[in-house]
Design an enzyme around this catalytic site. Structure first.
Site, PDB file in Angstrom:
ATOM      1  N   ASP A   1      -4.018  -8.616  -3.537  1.00 37.86           N
ATOM      2  CA  ASP A   1      -4.050  -9.608  -2.467  1.00 37.86           C
ATOM      3  C   ASP A   1      -4.258 -11.003  -3.020  1.00 37.86           C
ATOM      4  O   ASP A   1      -3.751 -11.975  -2.460  1.00 37.86           O
ATOM      5  CB  ASP A   1      -5.143  -9.252  -1.450  1.00 37.86           C
ATOM      6  CG  ASP A   1      -4.659  -8.160  -0.515  1.00 37.86           C
ATOM      7  OD1 ASP A   1      -3.508  -8.253  -0.056  1.00 37.86           O
ATOM      8  OD2 ASP A   1      -5.407  -7.192  -0.282  1.00 37.86           O
TER       9      ASP A   1
ATOM     10  N   GLU B   1     -10.410 -11.392  -3.298  1.00 42.70           N
ATOM     11  CA  GLU B   1      -8.961 -11.192  -3.150  1.00 42.70           C
ATOM     12  C   GLU B   1      -8.324 -12.250  -2.255  1.00 42.70           C
ATOM     13  O   GLU B   1      -7.133 -12.245  -2.027  1.00 42.70           O
ATOM     14  CB  GLU B   1      -8.670  -9.787  -2.623  1.00 42.70           C
ATOM     15  CG  GLU B   1      -9.423  -9.402  -1.369  1.00 42.70           C
ATOM     16  CD  GLU B   1      -9.186  -7.969  -0.942  1.00 42.70           C
ATOM     17  OE1 GLU B   1      -8.294  -7.306  -1.469  1.00 42.70           O
ATOM     18  OE2 GLU B   1      -9.929  -7.504  -0.051  1.00 42.70           O
TER      19      GLU B   1
ATOM     20  N   ARG C   1       3.260  -8.841  -0.460  1.00 47.12           N
ATOM     21  CA  ARG C   1       3.312  -7.793  -1.494  1.00 47.12           C
ATOM     22  C   ARG C   1       4.174  -6.598  -1.098  1.00 47.12           C
ATOM     23  O   ARG C   1       4.571  -5.813  -1.949  1.00 47.12           O
ATOM     24  CB  ARG C   1       1.892  -7.336  -1.854  1.00 47.12           C
ATOM     25  CG  ARG C   1       1.095  -6.910  -0.657  1.00 47.12           C
ATOM     26  CD  ARG C   1      -0.388  -6.798  -0.953  1.00 47.12           C
ATOM     27  NE  ARG C   1      -0.722  -5.496  -1.500  1.00 47.12           N
ATOM     28  CZ  ARG C   1      -1.965  -5.025  -1.545  1.00 47.12           C
ATOM     29  NH1 ARG C   1      -2.989  -5.751  -1.122  1.00 47.12           N
ATOM     30  NH2 ARG C   1      -2.196  -3.839  -2.042  1.00 47.12           N
TER      31      ARG C   1
ATOM     32  N   HIS D   1       0.810  -1.225   0.000  1.00 44.62           N
ATOM     33  CA  HIS D   1       0.000   0.000   0.000  1.00 44.62           C
ATOM     34  C   HIS D   1       0.837   1.265   0.000  1.00 44.62           C
ATOM     35  O   HIS D   1       0.355   2.329  -0.374  1.00 44.62           O
ATOM     36  CB  HIS D   1      -0.977  -0.030   1.172  1.00 44.62           C
ATOM     37  CG  HIS D   1      -2.044  -1.050   0.973  1.00 44.62           C
ATOM     38  ND1 HIS D   1      -1.910  -2.347   1.409  1.00 44.62           N
ATOM     39  CD2 HIS D   1      -3.222  -0.996   0.309  1.00 44.62           C
ATOM     40  CE1 HIS D   1      -2.977  -3.034   1.052  1.00 44.62           C
ATOM     41  NE2 HIS D   1      -3.786  -2.240   0.384  1.00 44.62           N
TER      42      HIS D   1
ATOM     43  N   ARG E   1     -15.420   1.231  -0.314  1.00 45.50           N
ATOM     44  CA  ARG E   1     -15.070  -0.013   0.366  1.00 45.50           C
ATOM     45  C   ARG E   1     -15.044   0.229   1.865  1.00 45.50           C
ATOM     46  O   ARG E   1     -14.464   1.223   2.328  1.00 45.50           O
ATOM     47  CB  ARG E   1     -13.705  -0.509  -0.117  1.00 45.50           C
ATOM     48  CG  ARG E   1     -13.366  -1.879   0.465  1.00 45.50           C
ATOM     49  CD  ARG E   1     -12.136  -2.457  -0.148  1.00 45.50           C
ATOM     50  NE  ARG E   1     -10.931  -1.759   0.316  1.00 45.50           N
ATOM     51  CZ  ARG E   1      -9.701  -2.063  -0.123  1.00 45.50           C
ATOM     52  NH1 ARG E   1      -9.535  -2.991  -1.040  1.00 45.50           N
ATOM     53  NH2 ARG E   1      -8.662  -1.408   0.335  1.00 45.50           N
TER      54      ARG E   1
ATOM     55  N   CYS F   1      -9.897  -4.287  -9.715  1.00 48.57           N
ATOM     56  CA  CYS F   1      -9.407  -3.018  -9.185  1.00 48.57           C
ATOM     57  C   CYS F   1      -8.013  -3.129  -8.562  1.00 48.57           C
ATOM     58  O   CYS F   1      -7.534  -2.191  -7.933  1.00 48.57           O
ATOM     59  CB  CYS F   1     -10.384  -2.431  -8.176  1.00 48.57           C
ATOM     60  SG  CYS F   1     -10.681  -3.500  -6.773  1.00 48.57           S
TER      61      CYS F   1
HETATM   62  C1  PEP Z   1      -6.275  -5.666  -4.007  1.00 44.04           C
HETATM   63  O1  PEP Z   1      -5.937  -6.391  -3.072  1.00 44.04           O
HETATM   64  O2  PEP Z   1      -6.026  -5.929  -5.210  1.00 44.04           O
HETATM   65  C2  PEP Z   1      -7.006  -4.415  -3.744  1.00 44.04           C
HETATM   66  C3  PEP Z   1      -7.489  -3.682  -4.720  1.00 44.04           C
HETATM   67  O3  PEP Z   1      -7.097  -4.024  -2.442  1.00 44.04           O
HETATM   68  P1  PEP Z   1      -5.869  -3.326  -1.657  1.00 44.04           P
HETATM   69  O4  PEP Z   1      -4.782  -3.077  -2.658  1.00 44.04           O
HETATM   70  O5  PEP Z   1      -6.383  -2.089  -1.038  1.00 44.04           O
HETATM   71  O6  PEP Z   1      -5.513  -4.365  -0.655  1.00 44.04           O
HETATM   72 MG    MG Z   2      -6.765  -5.987  -1.109  1.00 43.87          MG
END
Ligand code: PEP
Ligand code: MG
Length: 589
Positions: free
Chosen positions: A472, A448, A482, A204, A346, A519
């Site tokens: 995820d 995810e 990640r 993130h 979300r 997304c």
């Molecule tokens: C994902 O996991 O692809 C997602 C869009 O959620 P985040 O990146 O906020 O975990």
């Molecule tokens: Mg995610």
């Protein structure tokens, strides 16, 4: 590849992961490990005594905190109690009339600076002296000294410190680690770029840096200790390079590159008003991922058809209270009003690498680890917080089309429980005579977690839509953190297991006739666009800055060919072969 290189001109260059593209040049602002960014203020002579008294009060408060910690240690198992006991002993000694406290008072008196800045300066001086001693025992004490200093500063400020508020304009932030919450505080109008020793390409922190358009390099291992405050730095967030004290040739090349990027951005900007339509006339919906309301200006510039993912947890970070219903409503409403299309909000995805102090009170890191209480799991344990969030979302939905998205879902029961809480939220608003949107917004789930993908058929029966989170999904399917620079090269959404889970969930959604979008970061990378089209996706949501580039790619795609080639790709068992076929597909448009 060598990670560190010294050139003949004396410049020192580090390679890392280019996680947010662009070139930045400017002086370093070094954020020491565990340090708190606090402004240095000059105080008048008449206030010196009061400032020393303020420091004494902070010390006394810290001593009381230590006494409480000692009492807590007594209730712990023996080994933990011993460890904590040693730490408390060390802290208490430093809180007595130590060099730290005496030195800080001298600085307040002689330099006429605020107590916070005096404590910080004293800690830096002591820890630098300790670090120079090259003694393992002493080195281990450095963290204790920083810990005491941090506690004193927090006691002095009593309000959460706004990180990076005092960074001089034009700086490049250099740190060992930047958390997503830290990154959300980097104001791109003041800060040119960032680099850190730690961090992966899909965490993130990387996502936040991209959202802010801030050139950033993460995982530049061992870089921090070579940088001093004020050193000239060049960052190339595209290739993942950090250069300390760049020579003339490097600076000239970087400036040329900056101009090229600017021209590219201008060219792409001209795509803004063109439709996202394939060569054979199929329209694709491109939406933006948003973390903070300030991104809405960029979203508007991008021409996004709404917000496909509003990561509401960022509102809960960098503060130690929970935002009220009104505050959340106002933020959501502002996004809904600014968006040129529907907004998918979300619910909180706190946990994992996104802690929010106000919600984690009393829980240790393990409780909310990536495999612990993250996303909907934490929300269902704190139903009041979720209900408040639902009320804020329902109110915002009176201003424009809204969808509600649940993160980290792995079971049907989680969706059912969340729906029951949504019902309660609506009933409460009704009792308060607050207008409810009609109809109530659809509620969907993120796919995810691999288990959710495999159970997509069942989830599709209780969900109004799916949003696939490839970040995820890749992390949990391949067991690759990640945000970890050591395995960043293994993070591969083209792994057949990931692609099959994506395809499987998308097909389940289609069978139940519910909308499905993607997304995760995959959606914003034009390299994957044709494959995603071939897998049947018609809705993509991505960081605003990627929209033009993906649109450009879409306008080159022939869907019939994309379907055929996606079919070939899905027959493969090896990511290397998949990557070759994909490159092939991209070179042929
Ligand atoms: C994902 O996991 O692809 C997602 C869009 O959620 P985040 O990146 O906020 O975990
Ligand atoms: Mg995610």
């Amino acid at each position: 590849m060598a990670r560190k290189k010294r050139s003949s001109s004396g410049e020192l260059s580090f390679s890392g992961l280019g996680v947010s593209p662009g070139i930045a040049i400017g002086p370093a602002y070094v954020r020491e490990h565990g340090a708190i960014d606090i402004p240095e203020l000059t105080i008048p002579a008449s206030k010196v005594k009061a400032e020393c008294t303020r420091l004494d009060a902070a010390v006394e408060r810290a001593q009381r905190q230590m006494a409480r910690l000692r009492a807590k240690a007594k209730t712990m198992p023996e080994t933990a109690a011993d460890e904590l006991g040693f730490l408390v002993d060390a802290y208490e000694q430093m809180l007595m009339d130590s060099r730290l406290i005496r030195g800080a008072k001298q600085r307040i008196t002689n330099q006429r600076i605020n107590a916070e800045a005096a404590v910080q300066a004293e800690i830096t001086e002591i820890t630098n002296a300790f670090a120079a001693m090259d003694d393992a025992y002493i080195a281990a004490r450095i963290d204790d000294i920083r810990g005491v200093g941090r506690r004193l500063i927090l006691n002095l400020t009593q309000t959460p410190v706004k990180p990076f508020a005092s960074v001089p304009k034009g700086s490049i932030v250099i740190a060992d680690e930047l958390t997503p919450a830290d990154t959300a505080q980097l104001n791109p109008e003041r800060i040119m770029g960032a680099a850190a020793d730690l961090g992966g390409g899909e965490g993130h922190t990387a996502i936040m840096a991209r959202a802010l358009g801030l050139p950033t390099v993460l995982g530049a291992q061992d870089m921090l200790r070579h940088v001093h405050h004020g050193d000239m730095i060049m960052i190339d967030g595209t290739v993942g390079r950090v250069v300390i004290n760049p020579g003339k040739a490097t600076l000239d090349a970087a400036t040329r590159q900056q101009k090229t990027y600017r021209r590219q951005a201008e060219r792409l900007y001209r795509m803004r008003d063109l439709p996202a339509i394939t060569r054979d006339g199929v329209e694709i919906t491109l939406q933006a991922n948003v973390e903070l309301p300030i991104e809405m200006t960029m979203v508007k510039t991008s021409g996004a058809a709404g917000v496909g993912l509003l990561r509401s947890e960022f509102m809960f970070m960098s503060r130690d209270d929970v935002p009220s219903e009104d505050e959340q409503y106002e933020s959501f409403r502002d996004v809904v009003l600014a968006a040129e299309g529907p907004v998918t909000i979300r619910t909180l995805d706190v946990g994992g690498e996104k802690p929010a102090e106000s919600l984690l009170k009393g829980m240790d890191e393990k409780a909310t680890s990536a495999l612990g209480l993250r996303g909907i799991r934490l929300s269902l344990l704190q139903p009041d917080v979720l209900e408040t969030q639902f009320r804020a979302i329902l109110r915002a939905a009176n201003h424009g089309p809204v969808r509600i998205l649940l993160p980290m879902v792995s079971t049907v029961s989680e969706v059912r429980q969340a729906k029951a809480i949504l019902k309660k939220a609506a009933a409460k608003l009704k009792r308060r005579k607050v207008a409810l949107p009609d109809p109530i917004p659809p509620i969907g789930c993120m796919i995810e977690v691999p288990g959710a993908a495999l159970a997509a058929d069942a989830l599709a029966q209780v969900s109004d839509f799916f949003a696939i989170g490839s970040n995820d999904l890749t992390m949990y399917t391949l067991a690759i953190d990640r945000g970890n620079e050591y395995v960043a090269n293994l993070f591969d959404p083209l792994h057949p297991a990931v692609l099959r889970l994506i395809q499987f969930s998308a097909e389940a959604a289609r069978r139940m006739d519910i909308p499905v979008s993607i997304c995760g970061e995959m959606a914003g990378d034009p390299r994957y666009t044709a494959l995603l089209m071939g897998l049947g996706f018609r809705e993509l949501s991505m960081t605003a800055l990627s929209i033009h580039r993906v649109k450009q790619r879409i306008r080159d795609i022939d869907l019939i060919a994309a379907n055929r080639r996606a079919g070939q790709i899905m027959d493969q068992v090896d990511s290397g072969r998949i990557a070759t076929l994909l490159d092939d597909m991209n070179s042929l448009a």
